[in-house]
Design a protein around this motif. Structure first.
Motif, short mmCIF file in Angstrom:
data_model
loop_
_atom_site.label_atom_id
_atom_site.label_comp_id
_atom_site.label_asym_id
_atom_site.label_seq_id
_atom_site.Cartn_x
_atom_site.Cartn_y
_atom_site.Cartn_z
N ALA A 5 -18.49 -37.26 -6.46
CA ALA A 5 -18.96 -36.16 -6.27
C ALA A 5 -18.24 -35.46 -5.31
CB ALA A 5 -20.49 -35.93 -5.87
N VAL A 6 -17.72 -34.18 -5.46
CA VAL A 6 -16.95 -33.45 -4.57
C VAL A 6 -17.78 -32.37 -4.03
CG1 VAL A 6 -14.69 -32.31 -3.76
CG2 VAL A 6 -14.84 -34.13 -5.19
N ARG A 7 -17.72 -32.24 -2.61
CA ARG A 7 -18.57 -30.99 -2.16
C ARG A 7 -17.93 -30.43 -0.94
NH1 ARG A 7 -20.99 -33.29 2.35
NH2 ARG A 7 -21.24 -35.41 2.31
N PRO A 15 -17.71 -38.42 11.09
CA PRO A 15 -17.38 -39.69 11.51
C PRO A 15 -16.60 -40.22 10.30
CG PRO A 15 -19.44 -39.19 12.25
CD PRO A 15 -19.04 -37.92 11.44
N ALA A 16 -17.07 -39.88 8.95
CA ALA A 16 -16.22 -40.72 7.82
C ALA A 16 -15.09 -39.97 7.77
CB ALA A 16 -17.16 -40.44 6.62
N ILE A 17 -14.76 -38.78 7.84
CA ILE A 17 -13.31 -37.92 7.66
C ILE A 17 -12.56 -38.65 8.83
CG2 ILE A 17 -12.16 -35.90 8.10
CD1 ILE A 17 -14.75 -34.38 6.87
N ALA A 18 -13.05 -38.81 10.10
CA ALA A 18 -12.25 -39.43 11.30
C ALA A 18 -11.79 -40.85 10.91
CB ALA A 18 -12.98 -39.34 12.52
N ALA A 19 -12.73 -41.57 10.26
CA ALA A 19 -12.44 -43.18 10.08
C ALA A 19 -11.31 -43.20 8.89
CB ALA A 19 -13.81 -43.80 9.63
N LEU A 54 -13.00 -30.44 1.98
CA LEU A 54 -13.88 -30.95 1.05
C LEU A 54 -14.38 -32.61 1.15
CD1 LEU A 54 -12.70 -29.05 -2.30
CD2 LEU A 54 -14.61 -28.54 -0.70
N VAL A 55 -15.09 -33.15 0.84
CA VAL A 55 -15.20 -34.64 0.66
C VAL A 55 -15.69 -35.03 -0.66
CG1 VAL A 55 -15.77 -34.79 3.08
CG2 VAL A 55 -17.71 -34.64 1.62
N ALA A 56 -15.09 -36.20 -0.99
CA ALA A 56 -15.57 -36.76 -2.14
C ALA A 56 -16.28 -37.99 -1.84
CB ALA A 56 -14.24 -37.55 -2.82
N GLY A 60 -23.61 -41.54 -2.28
CA GLY A 60 -23.76 -41.41 -0.70
C GLY A 60 -22.92 -41.60 0.37
N ARG A 61 -21.74 -42.37 -0.01
CA ARG A 61 -20.83 -42.68 1.01
C ARG A 61 -19.53 -41.98 0.61
NH1 ARG A 61 -17.20 -47.60 0.62
NH2 ARG A 61 -16.40 -47.78 2.74
#
Length: 167
Positions: A5-7, A15-19, A54-56, A60-61
């Protein structure tokens, strides 16, 4: 396997984007950056409607992200954006990049952009293939564009026109 899922990205995703970004920085195959980034340093990416982020995610991860940023400050380039796309190491080859790009390009059109572009290391075959699949053309090569750990590196320039905004 659950679908991707992309949103739009939120502060909770930083934190996830930085990781994921830091994985790319450590890998030395996708960016000239050498200093890892904290979530706080990336906060400024959010909240700019003219530059979608955007994130994929799956289950939930967050598994990847794509972000537009300004190209040049001159008004004539207001509709041009640079972009970066990163996928977590453990999620590569699973369609995450394709899902991100499929959502990102319409988001850029809705933001009023008429062109998106990036620079890719020539040996980054996965990123070049991703861009080709999504209608980018390779414009050329900037030779010796920058140094990474003391070594001159070339980059391939890719661009995609967003036809809906070229009228």
């Amino acid at each position: 396997m659950d679908p991707v899922a992309v949103r739009p990205a939120t502060e909770a995703d930083l934190p996830a984007i930085a990781a994921i970004y830091n994985q790319g920085i450590r890998g030395r195959g996708a960016t000239f950056e050498t200093r890892e980034r904290s979530p706080e340093e990336l906060r400024g990416w959010l909240g700019r409607p003219e530059h979608p982020v955007l994130v994929a995610e799956r289950g939930g991860r967050v598994l990847g992200w794509v972000a537009a940023s300004g190209y040049r400050p001159r008004e004539c380039y207001a509709g041009v954006a640079e972009f970066s796309v990163y996928v977590a190491e453990e999620a590569r080859g699973q369609g995450v990049g394709d899902a991100l790009m499929a959502a990102f390009l319409p988001a850029c059109e809705r933001a009023g952009l008429w062109k998106v572009l990036s620079r890719i290391f020539p040996e980054n075959a996965a990123s070049r293939a991703l861009c080709r699949r999504h209608g980018f053309r390779e414009v050329g090569v900037y030779r010796k564009h920058g140094k990474l750990e003391g070594v001159w590196r070339d980059v391939v320039i890719v661009e995609r026109l967003l036809e809906a905004n070229l009228t």
